[in-house]
Write a protein that holds these residues in place. Structure first.
Motif, PDB file in Angstrom:
ATOM      1  N   GLU A 186      -9.976 -16.592  -9.622  1.00  8.23           N
ATOM      2  CA  GLU A 186      -9.048 -16.823  -8.652  1.00  8.23           C
ATOM      3  C   GLU A 186      -7.729 -16.540  -8.954  1.00  8.23           C
ATOM      4  OE1 GLU A 186      -8.898 -18.066  -4.832  1.00  8.23           O
ATOM      5  OE2 GLU A 186     -10.544 -17.804  -5.973  1.00  8.23           O
ATOM      6  N   TRP A 187      -7.461 -16.913 -10.146  1.00  8.89           N
ATOM      7  CA  TRP A 187      -5.826 -16.565 -10.685  1.00  8.89           C
ATOM      8  C   TRP A 187      -5.494 -14.871 -10.319  1.00  8.89           C
ATOM      9  CZ3 TRP A 187      -4.738 -13.021 -14.388  1.00  8.89           C
ATOM     10  CH2 TRP A 187      -6.055 -12.589 -15.239  1.00  8.89           C
ATOM     11  N   LEU A 188      -6.642 -13.964 -10.669  1.00  8.10           N
ATOM     12  CA  LEU A 188      -6.355 -12.742 -10.138  1.00  8.10           C
ATOM     13  C   LEU A 188      -6.023 -12.402  -8.734  1.00  8.10           C
ATOM     14  CD1 LEU A 188      -8.494 -10.295 -12.552  1.00  8.10           C
ATOM     15  CD2 LEU A 188      -5.864 -10.530 -12.248  1.00  8.10           C
ATOM     16  N   GLY A 201      -2.930 -10.784  -7.247  1.00 14.96           N
ATOM     17  CA  GLY A 201      -2.862  -9.739  -6.240  1.00 14.96           C
ATOM     18  C   GLY A 201      -1.994  -9.843  -4.878  1.00 14.96           C
ATOM     19  N   ARG A 202      -1.952 -11.232  -4.570  1.00 12.23           N
ATOM     20  CA  ARG A 202      -1.408 -11.669  -3.208  1.00 12.23           C
ATOM     21  C   ARG A 202       0.128 -11.681  -3.623  1.00 12.23           C
ATOM     22  NH1 ARG A 202      -5.224 -16.517  -1.629  1.00 12.23           N
ATOM     23  NH2 ARG A 202      -6.652 -15.300  -0.245  1.00 12.23           N
ATOM     24  N   ARG A 203       0.527 -12.007  -4.722  1.00 15.32           N
ATOM     25  CA  ARG A 203       1.974 -11.984  -5.127  1.00 15.32           C
ATOM     26  C   ARG A 203       2.537 -10.583  -5.398  1.00 15.32           C
ATOM     27  NH1 ARG A 203       2.896 -15.216 -10.106  1.00 15.32           N
ATOM     28  NH2 ARG A 203       5.040 -15.015  -9.604  1.00 15.32           N
ATOM     29  N   ALA A 204       1.653  -9.714  -5.773  1.00 11.44           N
ATOM     30  CA  ALA A 204       1.897  -8.324  -6.097  1.00 11.44           C
ATOM     31  C   ALA A 204       2.299  -7.730  -4.721  1.00 11.44           C
ATOM     32  CB  ALA A 204       0.921  -7.546  -6.486  1.00 11.44           C
ATOM     33  N   GLY A 206       0.629 -10.879   1.654  1.00  6.41           N
ATOM     34  CA  GLY A 206      -0.507 -11.082   0.843  1.00  6.41           C
ATOM     35  C   GLY A 206      -1.430 -12.046   1.508  1.00  6.41           C
ATOM     36  N   ASP A 207      -1.119 -12.239   2.653  1.00  5.12           N
ATOM     37  CA  ASP A 207      -1.947 -13.311   3.772  1.00  5.12           C
ATOM     38  C   ASP A 207      -3.392 -12.498   3.957  1.00  5.12           C
ATOM     39  OD1 ASP A 207       0.359 -14.929   3.781  1.00  5.12           O
ATOM     40  OD2 ASP A 207       0.769 -14.847   5.731  1.00  5.12           O
TER      41      ASP A 207
END
Length: 223
Positions: A93-95, A99-102, A113-114
């Motif tokens: 889940e942390w990935l 990915g959303r933050r990226a 990232g939504d």
């Protein structure tokens, strides 16, 4: 590993093509070191890192291990039937959060990232001689962006067009900690790595030689 403690934008986004963005220095050294540590654990199993064999008998010079779904030319499966038949390690889940933050960092949009939920990662290790020919990431049934993270030695990353492996293309030097995102009109652009720059990495990352490339993708597959 907590994705909330990973991203650290050191350089502003550079648009390489519409939908394709390079963010230099997005990962700090500490975050890179933690990625190296978890990649080493993934590399030993349940499906070990390996040189992928191509349908015509060739063998890729990079070594690859997968999360969530196993990639083999040219499809995704839950089990690594071309390696040892085991189910690949789950996608953490942390990935997903990373990915959303990226996407937010690359596209400078708080909503970018939504709804983004990558479910597979391809982790490639390049030694000094490894290369990646020009190709499209088109085995996914989704047009969601690909998020690419680099750790270790720098490389020349060749980002091309959606029609052919040839010109026009742009060569970008990706250094340790860099983020590269391609989505939208650039999602199916040809791209490759013609060379790695040996000895250019920072030993403080825990990777003395070679390059790690972690790509997060949405397969679009059920289950």
């Amino acid at each position: 590993m907590d994705g909330s403690a990973v991203g650290s934008t050191a350089g502003g986004p550079v648009v390489v093509a519409p939908g394709a963005v390079h963010v230099p220095g997005w990962l700090g050294v500490g975050a890179q070191r933690r990625l190296v540590e978890v990649c080493r654990r993934w590399a030993v199993g349940p499906v070990p890192i390996r040189h992928t064999r191509l349908p015509r008998g060739g063998v890729m010079s990079v070594r690859t291990v997968c999360l969530g779904w196993h990639w083999q030319p040219y499809r995704y499966t839950r089990t690594a039937d071309d390696v040892n038949g085991a189910r690949v390690a789950p996608f953490p889940e942390w990935l997903v959060r990373l990915g959303r933050r990226a996407l937010v960092a690359a596209y400078r949009d708080p909503a970018a990232g939504d709804g983004y939920r990558p479910d597979t990662a391809l982790i490639n290790f390049y030694d000094d001689r490894a290369r990646m020919g020009m190709h499209q990431d088109k085995d996914e049934r989704s047009g969601a962006p690909v998020v690419s993270l680099s750790v270790g030695d720098s490389c020349v990353f060749r980002f091309g067009n959606t029609e052919s492996r040839g010109r026009p293309y742009t060569d970008v030097e990706l250094a340790s900690g860099d983020l590269f995102v391609f989505g939208g009109p650039a999602r199916f652009a040809y791209h490759g790595v013609p060379r790695v720059l040996p000895g250019s990495g920072n030993p403080a990352t825990g990777l003395a030689r070679g390059r790690l490339n972690i790509t997060l993708r949405v397969t679009g597959l059920p289950g």
